[in-house]
Design a protein around this motif. Structure first.
Motif, PDB file in Angstrom:
ATOM      1  N   THR A   1       3.974   5.019   0.848  1.00  0.00           N
ATOM      2  CA  THR A   1       4.367   3.614   0.927  1.00  0.00           C
ATOM      3  C   THR A   1       3.134   2.720   0.941  1.00  0.00           C
ATOM      4  O   THR A   1       2.146   3.020   1.617  1.00  0.00           O
ATOM      5  N   LEU A   2       3.188   1.665   0.174  1.00  0.00           N
ATOM      6  CA  LEU A   2       2.252   0.561   0.307  1.00  0.00           C
ATOM      7  C   LEU A   2       3.001  -0.593   0.957  1.00  0.00           C
ATOM      8  O   LEU A   2       4.101  -0.955   0.522  1.00  0.00           O
ATOM      9  N   TRP A   3       2.432  -1.134   1.992  1.00  0.00           N
ATOM     10  CA  TRP A   3       3.052  -2.231   2.715  1.00  0.00           C
ATOM     11  C   TRP A   3       2.414  -3.555   2.299  1.00  0.00           C
ATOM     12  O   TRP A   3       1.234  -3.616   1.985  1.00  0.00           O
ATOM     13  N   PHE A   4       3.209  -4.603   2.317  1.00  0.00           N
ATOM     14  CA  PHE A   4       2.642  -5.943   2.146  1.00  0.00           C
ATOM     15  C   PHE A   4       3.310  -6.887   3.133  1.00  0.00           C
ATOM     16  O   PHE A   4       4.438  -6.680   3.578  1.00  0.00           O
ATOM     17  N   THR A   5       2.564  -7.913   3.491  1.00  0.00           N
ATOM     18  CA  THR A   5       3.095  -8.965   4.345  1.00  0.00           C
ATOM     19  C   THR A   5       2.518 -10.283   3.875  1.00  0.00           C
ATOM     20  O   THR A   5       1.381 -10.343   3.416  1.00  0.00           O
ATOM     21  N   ARG A   6       3.310 -11.316   3.959  1.00  0.00           N
ATOM     22  CA  ARG A   6       2.853 -12.636   3.550  1.00  0.00           C
ATOM     23  C   ARG A   6       3.534 -13.679   4.431  1.00  0.00           C
ATOM     24  O   ARG A   6       4.501 -13.398   5.129  1.00  0.00           O
ATOM     25  N   CYS A   7       3.016 -14.885   4.383  1.00  0.00           N
ATOM     26  CA  CYS A   7       3.547 -15.986   5.168  1.00  0.00           C
ATOM     27  C   CYS A   7       4.635 -16.716   4.380  1.00  0.00           C
ATOM     28  O   CYS A   7       4.723 -16.580   3.162  1.00  0.00           O
TER      29      CYS A   7
ATOM     30  N   ILE B   1       5.513   5.727  -5.434  1.00  0.00           N
ATOM     31  CA  ILE B   1       5.089   4.981  -4.252  1.00  0.00           C
ATOM     32  C   ILE B   1       6.072   3.835  -4.015  1.00  0.00           C
ATOM     33  O   ILE B   1       6.348   3.046  -4.920  1.00  0.00           O
ATOM     34  N   THR B   2       6.605   3.773  -2.818  1.00  0.00           N
ATOM     35  CA  THR B   2       7.453   2.655  -2.434  1.00  0.00           C
ATOM     36  C   THR B   2       6.576   1.488  -1.997  1.00  0.00           C
ATOM     37  O   THR B   2       5.613   1.675  -1.260  1.00  0.00           O
ATOM     38  N   VAL B   3       6.899   0.301  -2.466  1.00  0.00           N
ATOM     39  CA  VAL B   3       6.209  -0.907  -2.019  1.00  0.00           C
ATOM     40  C   VAL B   3       7.183  -1.676  -1.141  1.00  0.00           C
ATOM     41  O   VAL B   3       8.252  -2.091  -1.591  1.00  0.00           O
ATOM     42  N   ALA B   4       6.825  -1.843   0.126  1.00  0.00           N
ATOM     43  CA  ALA B   4       7.767  -2.375   1.109  1.00  0.00           C
ATOM     44  C   ALA B   4       7.207  -3.596   1.815  1.00  0.00           C
ATOM     45  O   ALA B   4       6.009  -3.661   2.144  1.00  0.00           O
ATOM     46  N   SER B   5       8.073  -4.554   2.076  1.00  0.00           N
ATOM     47  CA  SER B   5       7.713  -5.744   2.833  1.00  0.00           C
ATOM     48  C   SER B   5       7.743  -5.434   4.323  1.00  0.00           C
ATOM     49  O   SER B   5       8.723  -4.884   4.835  1.00  0.00           O
ATOM     50  N   LEU B   6       6.683  -5.800   5.013  1.00  0.00           N
ATOM     51  CA  LEU B   6       6.652  -5.607   6.461  1.00  0.00           C
ATOM     52  C   LEU B   6       7.775  -6.382   7.133  1.00  0.00           C
ATOM     53  O   LEU B   6       8.306  -5.955   8.157  1.00  0.00           O
ATOM     54  N   GLN B   7       8.152  -7.526   6.566  1.00  0.00           N
ATOM     55  CA  GLN B   7       9.212  -8.328   7.156  1.00  0.00           C
ATOM     56  C   GLN B   7      10.581  -7.649   7.058  1.00  0.00           C
ATOM     57  O   GLN B   7      11.507  -8.013   7.782  1.00  0.00           O
ATOM     58  N   ASN B   8      10.716  -6.660   6.178  1.00  0.00           N
ATOM     59  CA  ASN B   8      11.967  -5.908   6.064  1.00  0.00           C
ATOM     60  C   ASN B   8      11.857  -4.517   6.660  1.00  0.00           C
ATOM     61  O   ASN B   8      12.722  -3.670   6.436  1.00  0.00           O
ATOM     62  N   ALA B   9      10.785  -4.260   7.419  1.00  0.00           N
ATOM     63  CA  ALA B   9      10.535  -2.927   7.961  1.00  0.00           C
ATOM     64  C   ALA B   9      11.482  -2.625   9.118  1.00  0.00           C
ATOM     65  O   ALA B   9      11.993  -3.533   9.780  1.00  0.00           O
ATOM     66  N   PRO B  10      11.738  -1.339   9.376  1.00  0.00           N
ATOM     67  CA  PRO B  10      12.564  -0.970  10.532  1.00  0.00           C
ATOM     68  C   PRO B  10      11.890  -1.348  11.839  1.00  0.00           C
ATOM     69  O   PRO B  10      10.672  -1.592  11.889  1.00  0.00           O
ATOM     70  N   ALA B  11      12.663  -1.384  12.900  1.00  0.00           N
ATOM     71  CA  ALA B  11      12.144  -1.813  14.196  1.00  0.00           C
ATOM     72  C   ALA B  11      11.008  -0.920  14.694  1.00  0.00           C
ATOM     73  O   ALA B  11      10.194  -1.351  15.513  1.00  0.00           O
ATOM     74  N   THR B  12      10.959   0.309  14.201  1.00  0.00           N
ATOM     75  CA  THR B  12       9.896   1.222  14.630  1.00  0.00           C
ATOM     76  C   THR B  12       8.526   0.823  14.089  1.00  0.00           C
ATOM     77  O   THR B  12       7.503   1.305  14.559  1.00  0.00           O
ATOM     78  N   THR B  13       8.517  -0.036  13.076  1.00  0.00           N
ATOM     79  CA  THR B  13       7.255  -0.558  12.538  1.00  0.00           C
ATOM     80  C   THR B  13       7.017  -1.930  13.149  1.00  0.00           C
ATOM     81  O   THR B  13       7.784  -2.859  12.919  1.00  0.00           O
ATOM     82  N   ALA B  14       5.975  -2.064  13.933  1.00  0.00           N
ATOM     83  CA  ALA B  14       5.742  -3.292  14.692  1.00  0.00           C
ATOM     84  C   ALA B  14       5.532  -4.484  13.761  1.00  0.00           C
ATOM     85  O   ALA B  14       4.680  -4.449  12.874  1.00  0.00           O
ATOM     86  N   ARG B  15       6.314  -5.543  13.988  1.00  0.00           N
ATOM     87  CA  ARG B  15       6.173  -6.744  13.177  1.00  0.00           C
ATOM     88  C   ARG B  15       4.855  -7.469  13.445  1.00  0.00           C
ATOM     89  O   ARG B  15       4.411  -8.254  12.619  1.00  0.00           O
ATOM     90  N   ASP B  16       4.251  -7.222  14.621  1.00  0.00           N
ATOM     91  CA  ASP B  16       3.011  -7.937  14.900  1.00  0.00           C
ATOM     92  C   ASP B  16       1.846  -7.439  14.048  1.00  0.00           C
ATOM     93  O   ASP B  16       0.753  -7.987  14.093  1.00  0.00           O
ATOM     94  N   HIS B  17       2.092  -6.395  13.233  1.00  0.00           N
ATOM     95  CA  HIS B  17       1.067  -5.984  12.273  1.00  0.00           C
ATOM     96  C   HIS B  17       0.740  -7.122  11.306  1.00  0.00           C
ATOM     97  O   HIS B  17      -0.322  -7.111  10.686  1.00  0.00           O
TER      98      HIS B  17
END
Length: 347
Positions: free
Chosen positions: A9-15, A39-55
């Motif tokens: 997985t590649l993660w991305f996050t944006r404002c 490779i899955t490209v996933a938005s941190l904002q759509n991540a499961p609760a186990t992935t901390a949003r404060d990342h």
């Protein structure tokens, strides 16, 4: 060089602001680019609760790309987090100083002696407070003034869910004289609260007066990914370069994307991103933008937001963007829409 195995997985996050990452995600180009590699490209904002949003603020997640405000990016780097700066954008977002409809304040010079709203949020890094301080500094500087020429008023904002509402409520109550705001949601909030614009920072010829959390806006990546898989970083950036080019040539489609990204309606988007300069998402690491980011770093450190100095040029890694420029010349991927994330309180 021996590469590690491809990440799953590649993660991305944006404002919730105009970003090349958000546009590429909305168009489906990021997913398409890496699908052939499995490779899955996933938005941190759509991540499961186990992935901390404060990342989104800490960037403490392997394989994460972040395009967002420079206050959290500089803050996390100052705390020793191993990130690298791989690009900078600059998009005018309508930075303004708002006053009550009947206020005598008409221009920046009239802010002398006035009470300026400075919010406080219960966040590890209070980027809202930093934005207000830097916004007022920029506005005052256009009149040859500094923060010492005004009165800073703390405005507790933890009980307010909407952006800018704490400061605008204080303005309506008469406990402050001026509020800094920016972007599409600010345009809408000002209209709801009956505030008027006294200072348009975007209109000032010296862009240094607009250096703030989103100007310039950094694109960063975890250093481990850049070291282990530099080609993936270059390919990711190449998609963003193409998305920025697409944005410049598709204003109507871009407005719809920005409405999804910012959570604002058509009026807010049109009011905030009014001219061509407000659609320019070109990515670079030019000396000018690095100098402007270094100016922001110095100001944030002076205000006590950074744990240690950040050498902006040492932080920057220009090679991925050089490689991305060549890769971006490839034919564009067929447009789809895969990311329907709604705007959150992220910067």
């Amino acid at each position: 060089m021996t590469h590690s195995a491809l990440p799953a997985t590649l993660w991305f996050t944006r404002c919730p602001v105009p970003t090349a990452t958000g546009i590429a995600a909305d168009l489906g180009w990021l997913a398409d680019e890496f699908a052939r590699d499995g490779i899955t490209v996933a938005s941190l904002q759509n991540a499961p609760a186990t992935t901390a949003r404060d990342h989104h603020y800490t960037h403490a997640l392997d394989g994460l790309f972040r395009e967002g405000g420079n206050v959290p990016a500089l803050w996390t780097r100052s705390r020793g987090e191993p990130t690298r700066l791989i690009g900078l954008t600059w998009i005018e977002e309508r930075q303004v100083v708002l006053v009550a409809a009947d206020s005598p304040v008409q221009e920046a010079g009239d802010l002398k002696g006035r009470r300026l709203a400075v919010p406080r949020h219960p966040l590890p890094i209070d980027f809202w407070r930093a934005m207000a301080l830097r916004g007022f500094e920029g506005a005052l500087s256009t009149a040859g003034l500094t923060l010492d020429d005004a009165v800073l008023v703390d405005v507790p904002a933890d009980a307010h869910a909407e952006q800018w509402s704490a400061e605008l409520d204080a303005l309506r109550a008469g406990t402050v004289d001026a509020v800094y705001a920016k972007g599409a949601t600010a345009v809408e909030a000002a209209a709801r609260h009956g505030a008027r614009i006294a200072v348009e920072l975007d209109d000032h010829p010296d862009r240094r007066s607009r250096v703030n959390n989103g100007t310039p806006r950094p694109i960063t990546v975890r250093e481990s990914l850049l070291e282990d898989r530099p080609e993936l970083v270059a390919r990711f950036l190449a998609v963003l370069v193409r998305a920025a080019g697409w944005a410049a040539g598709h204003p109507d489609e871009l407005a719809r994307v920005l409405s999804r990204e910012t959570g604002a309606g058509a009026a807010g988007v049109a009011g905030a991103y009014r001219a061509r300069g407000h659609r320019d998402l070109r990515i670079d690491l030019s000396d000018e933008r690095l100098d402007l980011l270094a100016e922001q770093e110095h100001a944030l450190r002076a205000h006590g937001f950074l744990a240690a100095p950040v050498d902006v040029r040492e932080w920057a890694a220009p090679e991925p963007l050089r490689r991305a420029a060549g890769l971006a010349a490839r034919p564009a991927t067929v447009v789809t829409t895969t990311d329907t994330n709604t705007a959150e309180d992220r910067q």
